[in-house]
Each structure stands twice: as structure tokens, then as C-alpha cells.
Write an enzyme that holds these catalytic residues in place. Structure first.
Site, PDB file in Angstrom:
ATOM      1  CG  ASN A 465      -0.190  -0.062   2.533  1.00  0.00           C
ATOM      2  OD1 ASN A 465       0.840  -0.708   2.657  1.00  0.00           O
ATOM      3  ND2 ASN A 465      -0.722   0.604   3.542  1.00  0.00           N
ATOM      4  CG  HIS A 466       2.403   4.687  -2.625  1.00  0.00           C
ATOM      5  ND1 HIS A 466       3.400   5.049  -1.750  1.00  0.00           N
ATOM      6  CD2 HIS A 466       2.773   5.213  -3.833  1.00  0.00           C
ATOM      7  CE1 HIS A 466       4.318   5.734  -2.394  1.00  0.00           C
ATOM      8  NE2 HIS A 466       3.970   5.853  -3.658  1.00  0.00           N
ATOM      9  CB  THR A 467       0.310   5.210   3.571  1.00  0.00           C
ATOM     10  OG1 THR A 467       1.590   4.801   4.090  1.00  0.00           O
ATOM     11  CG2 THR A 467      -0.593   3.989   3.465  1.00  0.00           C
ATOM     12  CD  GLU A 535      -2.929   2.147  -2.608  1.00  0.00           C
ATOM     13  OE1 GLU A 535      -3.768   2.913  -2.100  1.00  0.00           O
ATOM     14  OE2 GLU A 535      -1.917   1.764  -2.003  1.00  0.00           O
ATOM     15  CB  THR A 539      -3.656   6.695   0.015  1.00  0.00           C
ATOM     16  OG1 THR A 539      -5.034   6.795   0.399  1.00  0.00           O
ATOM     17  CG2 THR A 539      -2.794   6.940   1.238  1.00  0.00           C
TER      18      THR A 539
END
Length: 902
Positions: A465-467, A535, A539
Site C-alpha cells: 500500500n502507498h501511504t 495503487e 493515497t
């Protein structure tokens, strides 16, 4: 130090070798230190020799056999069964200690020097054996831990030998005590060697031409570049170590003008520091054999040796100080420079331990079993060459008039050049080491599931995930190996991206070129690990963005696996795009959770676009399942409420109702404790307590008040009729119900109230409880809210598996049925929703569904309150004209109601 490292001490494949090495090193250092102290303070004066030169010569005499006989020792170790050889060599130590006893009795410097030379020969033949045994008896992931324990044990034995040798030798009967101790320890060491398990061996022809064989060993190591670089690095460590060991007594006597107690302290500090650094390696590297921290260790040694030089220079030089006027330990500790010296010496040793243990593990791991002992022997030869050269160079410098302090300054200068050279050889390791230290200090980065990384194989597509902007930095810094990142061709041109790409291997992708992804597929087929963020962008919601099927296609076409990695906590840093949507902290904790690898397994008969869609669906499932699995469902609801307060802030306004009086997390928790303590007087632990209330803030307080004190709320469906309500109470064995007199009146539930009373069910109105709350109750609630975790753990014994709530069916298909839900059940439900639904603290939820409804309670009340999403509670979904207007009025972004009513 992790648990598996200590567990090695319980195994026969490691403990006997560890003890044998410990007692052997103890004996060597007890004798050697006793001899050095005796020479420095007694024998040199009696024989009329220069103590400074004699101590330096003693160090060289002990090291010389390593240079002369290591080649033969390595051949013997590879040619014969190693455990038997160890037993023979340890037995020879016994007569050597008997001869040493004679030397002490006669106070003969020549005889004691001969024994010292013989002990050097003894250690020369034992060294290749102990290090060659380790890779045969330990697994690969135990090698760093095993070497760390061996080194720690060695340095602690040096410490104990140093202390005892220094203290006992100057005793009235010191020579006799030392002799008895060393003879006893040599016997014990021989006995422990008998329990070392047998090893493999390969019969080879032994060449007794020490010069030819020594050259051959060094050439073999030189031809294997990584091995030879490790040998050079280890040899430099022993240059530093031997110089410090040899010159510290001279420093104490000639520069600090102190007694032997300070020498003992310095040796103790140096040994303890080396042990700490050695054990720390396994914790830092997590069992991975890698040189990540070697440059950091080298740099640390340089910095602290320099400070050691400057701190020692603060002591005024004096030509001669009588023995009785020398500074004692207490006086030394009363000086600021003294504490600086102690601090520096300890950190020099810690850095040295961090520096050397990975090099030993690399040396063993990358050597074949047939050549391992000879590689260790070649290491000993080069070590000896370096140490003898260092001893000779030190003697020359001292002869030329250099003070011992100048010797340390020269050592620091050369170590600076060594550090620069290491950084040039291992630029990745140095940069990764620096960033790892910085990120761990700032964000307390923790890696979970590293075993899944190793189990994934070689052909892997890593998806995460890319936070935040630092996600791409976290993965290459904290994951093993040098990773390949798939980077957009246009993005790769940016300056900050080009700087980052120096840490990794970059694979440039051109989005408009279909051949680009095909070439990446071919690249992964070459057993490569590639990192892609599915993604495609950072985000802006805190949840998953749109998932692109590209990573899934690459894994599918290349026959590789997907390795899901969830980065948790980075979205709360200053480097995310969630300011105003999620709480931003200066230094939040970051966790990198690695999940088991996934094989997409798309049926072979599916082709073309349908296959692409199938891969996309499966990839989306992998990512959402990862997000859910990363959540901690093993937690009670009230603890989750306390976590939400910690994350979003005690003053965060979380909830309001039609009374339009918002309450904060702190107020919600304080009032829950106050009301819960009053309810606890009427009920017992784990009792099922009925709640007959509409969607109001007071209802939420009642619910969490019961949770705080370990009572089980049963949410009664007042719309199901009189009979069904009574049956529900009987089914759940409810004896007490909490409701509101105002609600009973407005909802026209007087008949239900009367029937409950007739069935001996106690009904308590919240209005009556409010009037009974005293000032003392409020003070108590305030204190409990301030120290909420302590008091909650004290008064509540519930676990995640305990019953959290009881809900009831409507009874439309017969008698109402009770549904028992644990804390874990509800946590799983809310986290499953949060993994799929995009919401954040900028949203506002209007919940018109009654909280006796499963969705109304879980999604309408608990999900927003425990996730930090503002909540507005409306008491009835039947007001189909009012609910939409309320929604517009409060600017709700999410509405929980039913189309039946609206």
C-alpha cells in the site's frame, strides 16, 4: 538479543563449543593479563627492562604463532574430524599451564614469554576449528546469532580473565592463585570439549611447508573477492583491538598516572562493549547475513577513538609519579574527562562488535565446507600479519618518541581511511545503515513477518500500500537484498527520485509503450524481486486507492508470486497527503508487516481480456485481505476506544445527537466510567444487562459504561412488540434494563414497561441515575479517564473472545433469537468494512438506524466512534422527511438508513 539466539545455549550442537571457547579464552587472558601487570609493576623493575617496550613485545610474541602456523592448522582442521582435534588441543593446554606455574614461581620473564608463545600456538590451532565447526552445526539464520554469542562469550571471558588476572597477580600469593586457577580451567575446558558433536572432514594432503602453504591459503582467499574483503575487515578489527589491549596499561600508567584498578576497569569496559556489540548484531540484522552495519561500526570507531584521544589529552603530562601518589579509581571518576574516556571506550568496543560479527558470518557462510577451516586459517594469517605489523609499527613510533596518545591518534586517522574505503566498497550498506538508524530513531520502525519474505522464493512481485512519500525509502532500507523498483519513466527524471534510485535497482516503465511491461515480465522471470505499488499513486484518503492490475499480470505471466506488504503508521507522518484527513504526528510508530506470498492461480483456459479482469479481481482481493489482516482484532471494544482517543486526541469531538451538544473522546470515556461505576453497583461481572434506548449520545455512554466494567449489553428491539421483548429478556436471562423515562413516554412504550415490571425485571431510568451522581463520582470518573488504561485493566477482566454484546432477531419469523457476538467478532466486522470502504476523519456519518440493529450498532455506532469519524445519531429512521434535512443541515457525507423508510 532475540529468543532463538539464547536458545542455542540449550543445544548440544552449540553449548559445548561455547563453553570450551569460553574457558580457553579465559585462561589465555588470565595468564596474559597477569603477566602484563606483573611486568608493568614488578618484573620490569627487577630485571631492569623498559616496561613499555616489554608489554608491546609480549603482545607481538602472542600474535606471532598465528602468522607462522595458521596454514598448518587450517589443513589439519579440514583433514581430520574437528571435535577430536579440539579435544587433543585442549588437553595440551593442561601441561602448558603447569609450565606457566613454574615460570611464576621462578619469576622468570624468558620462561613466561615461552609459555605465552606456546599459548599463541595453541590458539592458532584452535581458531580454525571453532569457526569451521559453527557453519556445520548451525543453520544459516543462526550463524549471526551463533557468532555473536561466541564473540560475546569470548569478550566476557576476556573480561573475567582480565579482572581476575589483574586483581590476583598482585596479591601476596598471586602467582600461586593464578597458577591454580589456570590449571583448573584448562582441565574444565578439556572436559567440555569431549561433548562437542562430531563433524564432517575431507582427507587432504598436508603441506608442511608453512611459507608455501601460507601463500597458497592467502591466494585462495584473494581469488574469492568477498571472502578476502571480509578477512581484511576482520584483520583491521584485530589491529584496533590488539593495540588497545596492549597500550591501555601504558596509557593508564604513563598518561593518566593511575593504578592497576583503572586498567582493570578499562579492560572490563572494552570487553563488555564488545560483548554488547556482538549480541546487538543479531537483533539488528534479524539473523540475516549481511554487511549493512559494518560501515556504521567503522565510522563509530573513528569518532569515539578521536574523542578518546582528546579526552585523555586533558590530563596534564608529568615526568614521574611515585606509586603511592597515583590516582585511584574514585579520583578518576570525579573528573569530567574521566567519564568521557569511559563513555568513549565503551562505545568504541560496541561499534567494534557491530563491525566484526557480520564479517565473521560472511566469511563462514561464503566458504565451502571443504575449505572453511583453511579460509579461517588464512584469516588468522592475515590477522597475525596485521597485528604483528601493528605491534612493530607501535614499537617504532614509541622508539621515535611518540606518546601512547599519539599512537591512538594515528590509529584513528588510519581508521578514517579504512571507513572511507569500506563506504566505497559497500555504498549501499553504508547508506542503508545510516537511513536505518535514522528511521528507527524517528519512527521506531518494526518489521513483522520477515520469514514470509524468505519463504516467497526468488521470482517475486512485491506489492505494498502507498501511504506516504517515505514508503519507497522504507522498503529498500528495511527489507533484505537489493530490490528492483518499477518506476514511471517520467517520474524517474525528477531530482529527488534520482537520488532515491541510487539505493535500489530501478526498472524504468513507459506507460504508453506496451512492450515496457513485457520486458519487466521477462526481467522477473530471471528470478528477480520487483517492487510495485498497485495503487499507482499516493493515497489521499487513508484507504486503498484504485488498484491497477499491472502487478498481478506481471506475476501471472512470469510465473512468480505476489508478496503483500502493508505499511502501517506512515500515513500519520509529515510525508503523507492526509493532513486534515488523518491525525499527523511528528514521530509515529511505523510497522512493516510482510504477509505470506500468494499464487494467483488463474485457470489456464481463461485467456485475453477475461484473464486480465480475473487477475485484477484477485489482486484487489489480495490487497483488501492484506489491509484487513493488518488490523488487530484481538482487542476489546473499550481498548479500541482508548486507542482512538490516543490517535485522534482527547479533545476531538466525536459524537452528537439531536440535542446538538457534541462530546469529545475524553468526555465520552469519563462519562462511561461514571455511569459504569453506578451500574456496577447493581450488577455483577459478565452479567447480561438490557439496554432499551434510542440513538442518543446517552445510549452510547451506557453501552461503553457497561463495556468498561465488564458487563454484557443486550440491545433490546423495542419495535418487536411486548411479547417478543419479554421473550428476549427471558432468553438472555436479563434481570436489569436501563432505559429513559422520556423515551418510554415519547415512544409510547408504557405497555412494554408494565409487562417487564410484571415479569420481575428491574427497569432503571437514566434520569434517576443522573440525579444520583455525586461530586465524588465525578472526581472519580475524571481521575479514571485521565489514567484510563490502568483503571480499565484493573476493573475489567474481559478478553477479545469474551461476549461483547447480545443482539436479537426481530421475531418476524417466530420467537426472537439471541445472537451472541464477541469483541473479536465485532472488531472483524468493522475492520472488514474499513478495508473496503473509503472514509476518513473529514467525513461525517448520520446514523438513523437503531443501535439494536446489527448494522446500526456495528457500522452506525462502533465503526465511526472507534475510527475517528464524526457521528450524528438520529433516534428514528421512520422520520423520512426529517432525516434528509438533518443530513443536509449537518453536512453528512455518509448516511446509514433504509430505502424502505426513506
Amino acid at each position: 538479543m532475540n529468543r532463538s539466539q539464547l536458545a542455542l545455549l540449550k543445544t548440544r550442537r552449540f553449548l559445548p563449543l561455547f563453553l570450551t571457547q569460553f574457558f580457553g579464552a579465559f585462561n589465555d587472558n588470565t595468564f596474559k593479563n597477569a603477566l602484563i601487570i606483573l611486568i608493568s609493576y614488578k618484573l620490569a623493575t627487577l630485571s631492569g627492562l623498559n616496561s613499555q617496550m616489554l608489554v608491546t613485545a609480549a603482545a607481538g610474541i602472542f600474535i606471532l604463532p598465528f602468522f607462522l602456523f595458521s596454514a598448518t592448522a587450517g589443513q589439519l582442521a579440514d583433514s581430520f574430524e574437528k571435535s577430536r582435534l579440539i579435544s587433543i588441543i585442549k588437553f595440551i593446554e593442561i601441561p602448558l599451564m603447569l609450565i606457566a606455574a613454574i615460570g611464576f614461581y621462578l619469576q622468570s620473564v624468558p620462561l613466561l614469554m615461552i609459555v605465552l608463545f606456546s599459548l599463541g600456538i595453541h590458539s592458532t590451532f584452535f581458531g580454525p576449528l571453532k569457526y569451521a565447526v559453527l557453519p556445520e552445526h548451525l543453520h544459516e539464520n543462526e550463524l549471526i546469532g551463533g557468532n555473536g554469542l561466541i564473540e560475546a562469550g569470548t569478550f566476557l571471558s576476556i573480561l573475567s580473565g582480565t579482572i581476575l588476572g589483574g586483581i590476583l597477580i598482585l596479591h601476596a600469593y598471586g602467582e600461586w592463585i593464578i597458577s591454580g586457577l589456570t590449571i583448573t580451567m584448562s582441565i574444565v575446558g578439556w572436559l567440555t570439549s569431549l561433548f562437542i558433536p562430531k563433524t564432517s572432514y575431507h582427507k587432504i594432503k598436508i603441506n608442511f611447508n608453512i611459507f608455501k602453504e601460507t601463500f597458497s591459503l592467502i591466494k585462495y582467499s584473494h581469488d574469492h573477492g568477498n571472502i578476502f574483503l571480509s578477512i581484511l575487515g576482520i584483520s583491521w578489527f584485530w589491529v584496533i583491538g590488539s593495540t588497545f589491549i596492549a597500550e591501555l596499561p601504558v596509557l593508564v600508567k604513563e598518561i593518566l598516572h593511575a593504578g592497576e584498578s583503572l586498567i582493570t576497569l578499562f579492560f572490563a569496559l572494552f570487553s563488555v562493549g564488545l560483548a554488547i556489540g556482538s549480541l546487538l548484531c543479531n537483533k539488528l540484522l534479524k539473523g540475516k547475513i549481511h554487511a549493512t552495519y559494518v560501515p556504521i561500526g567503522a565510522l563509530g570507531m573513528t569518532l569515539f577513538i578521536l574523542d578518546f584521544y582528546f579526552a585523555s589529552s586533558n590530563f596534564a603530562p608529568v615526568n614521574f609519579v611515585p606509586f603511592w601518589q597515583m590516582m585511584n579509581l574514585s579520583q578518576f571518576l570525579h573528573t569530567f574527562s574521566g567519564w568521557r574516556i569511559i563513555f568513549d571506550l565503551l562505545l568504541i568496543a560496541i561499534c567494534a562488535g557491530i563491525y566484526t560479527v557480520p564479517l565473521y558470518a560472511i566469511l563462514q557462510h561464503r566458504s565451502s565446507k571443504e575449505h572453511c577451516a583453511r579460509v579461517i586459517a588464512s584469516n588468522n594469517v592475515v590477522n597475525a600479519l596485521f597485528m604483528v605489523a601493528a605491534a612493530i609499527l607501535t614499537m617504532i613510533m614509541l622508539k621515535l618518541g611518540f606518546s601512547v596518545l599519539k599512537v591512538f591518534l594515528v590509529l584513528a586517522s588510519i581508521n578514517t581511511l579504512v571507513t572511507i574505503y569500506i563506504c566505497k566498497l559497500l555504498p549501499d550498506a553504508f547508506v542503508k545503515g545510516v537511513f536505518r538508524v535514522i528511521l528507527k530513531a524517528l519512527y521506531r520502525v518494526e518489521i513483522k513477518g520477515i520469514e514470509n519474505y524468505y519463504a516467497s522464493g526468488e521470482r517475486v512481485v512485491i506489492i505494498a500500500n502507498h501511504t506516504s512519500f517515505i514508503d519507497a525509502l522504507l522498503l529498500p532500507i528495511f527489507l533484505p537484498d537489493r530490490l528492483t523498483f518499477a518506476v514511471n519513466k517520467q517520474v524517474a527524471k525528477k531530482l529527488w527520485v534520482r537520488l532515491f534510485l541510487r539505493l535500489v535497482e530501478a526498472y524504468s516503465l513507459d506507460p504508453v509503450n506496451p512492450m515496457s511491461i513485457k520486458s519487466l515480465i521477462e526481467y522477473v522471470k530471471q528470478n528477480k524481486r520487483c517492487v510495485i505499488f498497485p495503487e499507482g499513486r499516493l493515497t489521499v484518503t487513508g484507504s486503498l486507492m484504485k488498484i491497477y492490475e499491472g502487478p498481478g499480470l506481471i506475476a501471472d505471466k512470469s510465473g512468480g508470486k505476489l508478496l503483500p506488504i502493508c505499511i502501517e503508521g506512515a500515513k500519520h507522518t509529515l510525508f503523507s497527503r492526509l493532513r486534515g484527513k488523518a491525525p499527523i504526528r511528528l514521530m509515529p510508530k511505523i510497522t512493516i508487516n510482510i504477509f505470506p506470498p500468494v499464487d494467483l492461480k488463474v485457470p489456464a483456459e481463461i485467456k485475453g481480456r477475461p484473464r486480465r479482469q480475473q487477475v485484477g479481481y484477485k489482486l484487489y482481493d489480495v490487497m483488501t485481505n492484506m489491509m484487513f489482516a493488518n488490523c488487530n482484532i484481538n482487542k476489546t471494544l473499550f481498548l479500541s476506544l482508548l486507542d482512538a482517543k490516543s490517535l485522534h486526541g482527547a479533545r476531538y469531538k466525536i459524537m452528537e445527537d439531536i440535542e446538538r451538544q457534541p462530546i469529545t473522546y475524553q468526555q465520552l470515556i469519563m462519562r462511561s466510567f461514571i455511569l459504569g461505576s453506578i451500574i456496577a453497583k447493581e450488577t455483577y461481572s459478565n452479567e447480561v444487562v438490557g439496554i432499551l434506548l434510542p440513538n442518543m449520545v446517552s445510549s452510547a455512554i451506557t453501552f461503553f459504561g457497561l463495556q468498561a466494567y465488564g458487563r454484557v449489553p443486550a440491545m433490546l428491539n423495542y419495535s418487536s412488540g411486548i411479547s417478543n421483548t419479554v421473550i428476549a429478556c427471558q432468553t438472555a436471562q436479563i434481570k436489569v434494563i436501563y432505559t429513559s423515562s422520556k423515551f418510554i413516554q415519547l415512544a409510547k412504550l408504557q405497555d412494554i414497561y408494565s409487562e417487564l415490571i410484571k415479569n420481575n425485571i428491574k427497569v432503571i431510568f437514566l434520569e434517576d441515575l443522573r440525579s444520583s451522581v455525586t461530586f465524588l463520582d465525578k472526581v472519580k470518573g475524571f481521575i479514571m479517564a485521565r489514567f484510563s488504561r490502568f483503571f480499565y485493566n484493573w476493573i475489567n477482566q474481559q478478553t477479545p473472545e469474551s461476549t461483547a454484546v447480545i443482539l436479537f432477531t426481530s421475531g418476524s419469523e417466530g420467537t426472537p433469537k439471541g445472537v451472541v457476538l464477541s469483541h473479536k467478532n465485532i472488531q472483524a466486522n468493522r475492520y472488514q468494512m474499513s478495508a473496503c470502504v473509503d472514509f476518513n476523519s473529514n467525513d461525517k456519518i448520520l446514523n438513523a438506524l437503531p443501535i439494536f440493529h446489527s448494522f446500526g450498532l456495528t457500522a452506525g455506532l462502533l465503526l465511526p466512534v472507534l475510527s475517528g469519524v464524526k457521528l450524528f445519531l438520529y433516534p428514528s429512521p421512520l422520520h423520512y422527511r426529517i432525516v434528509p434535512e438533518i443530513s443536509y443541515d449537518i453536512n453528512a457525507t455518509i448516511l446509514f438508513g433504509t430505502d424502505t423508510f426513506l
